[in-house]
Motif scaffolding. Structure first.
Motif, mmCIF file in Angstrom:
data_model
loop_
_atom_site.group_PDB
_atom_site.id
_atom_site.type_symbol
_atom_site.label_atom_id
_atom_site.label_comp_id
_atom_site.label_asym_id
_atom_site.label_seq_id
_atom_site.Cartn_x
_atom_site.Cartn_y
_atom_site.Cartn_z
ATOM 1 N N GLN A 114 63.581 -20.177 36.512
ATOM 2 C CA GLN A 114 64.960 -19.936 36.926
ATOM 3 C C GLN A 114 65.734 -19.276 35.770
ATOM 4 O O GLN A 114 65.690 -19.758 34.636
ATOM 5 C CB GLN A 114 65.603 -21.276 37.279
ATOM 6 N N LYS A 162 69.444 -25.018 39.876
ATOM 7 C CA LYS A 162 68.504 -25.975 40.465
ATOM 8 C C LYS A 162 67.893 -26.871 39.378
ATOM 9 O O LYS A 162 67.543 -26.392 38.297
ATOM 10 C CB LYS A 162 67.368 -25.220 41.164
ATOM 11 N N THR A 209 63.829 -23.464 33.173
ATOM 12 C CA THR A 209 65.031 -22.642 33.247
ATOM 13 C C THR A 209 65.306 -21.925 31.934
ATOM 14 O O THR A 209 65.138 -22.486 30.854
ATOM 15 C CB THR A 209 66.241 -23.527 33.630
ATOM 16 N N ARG A 225 68.159 -33.552 38.098
ATOM 17 C CA ARG A 225 69.315 -33.550 39.000
ATOM 18 C C ARG A 225 70.460 -34.350 38.372
ATOM 19 O O ARG A 225 70.252 -35.446 37.856
ATOM 20 C CB ARG A 225 68.900 -34.194 40.313
ATOM 21 N N SER A 242 71.545 -29.428 40.145
ATOM 22 C CA SER A 242 71.510 -30.292 41.326
ATOM 23 C C SER A 242 70.294 -29.969 42.176
ATOM 24 O O SER A 242 69.637 -28.958 41.998
ATOM 25 C CB SER A 242 72.771 -30.136 42.142
#
Ligand SMILES: [Cu+2]
Length: 129
Positions: A44, A62, A67, A109, A129
């Motif tokens: 990501q 996400k 990431t 999350r 999230s």
């Protein structure tokens, strides 16, 4: 006649309110699109622009996926180019113009990531999230 006028006014108000709400859902308070992340080959990428401030100031990304943050600068002469992300031990002067890739790992999350200029004037936050 009066009834027609009041119907027109009512419809006008509904349209005006609709425009305000539709605008609010698509843009943040600075008027930029908030969609600033994409997933490529299982990674990501979140893009933040550093230019006098950080934009978007709040991003959503996400959780549970590796990431990387891409911080773009475009002629940054101000202190937004001096970026600190304590979570990942990042502290650097960004190039005046260019892209800096920062690995931020995989977030859970509900976690957030905050970046701040070295003077603490400007900041951005990413909610996972
Ligand atoms: Cu600053």
């Amino acid at each position: 006649m009066n009834k027609t006028v009041s119907i027109i006014i009512t419809l006008g108000l509904i349209v005006a309110v609709g425009i305000i709400f539709a605008g609010g859902s698509k843009t943040n308070n600075t008027g930029e699109a908030v969609q600033n992340s994409e997933i490529k080959d299982g990674v990501q990428y979140i893009t933040i622009l550093a230019s006098g401030r950080y934009s978007p100031q709040t991003s959503t990304a996400k959780a549970g996926i590796p990431t990387k943050l891409i911080v773009k600068t475009n002629g940054a002469y101000d202190c937004s180019a001096s970026l600190v992300i304590r979570d990942v031990g990042f502290q650097k002067i960004l190039p005046q113009t260019g892209e800096t890739e920062i690995d931020i790992g995989t977030k859970n999350r509900g976690e957030t990531l905050q970046g701040v200029c070295s003077m603490g004037m400007y900041s951005f936050v990413i909610n996972f999230s």
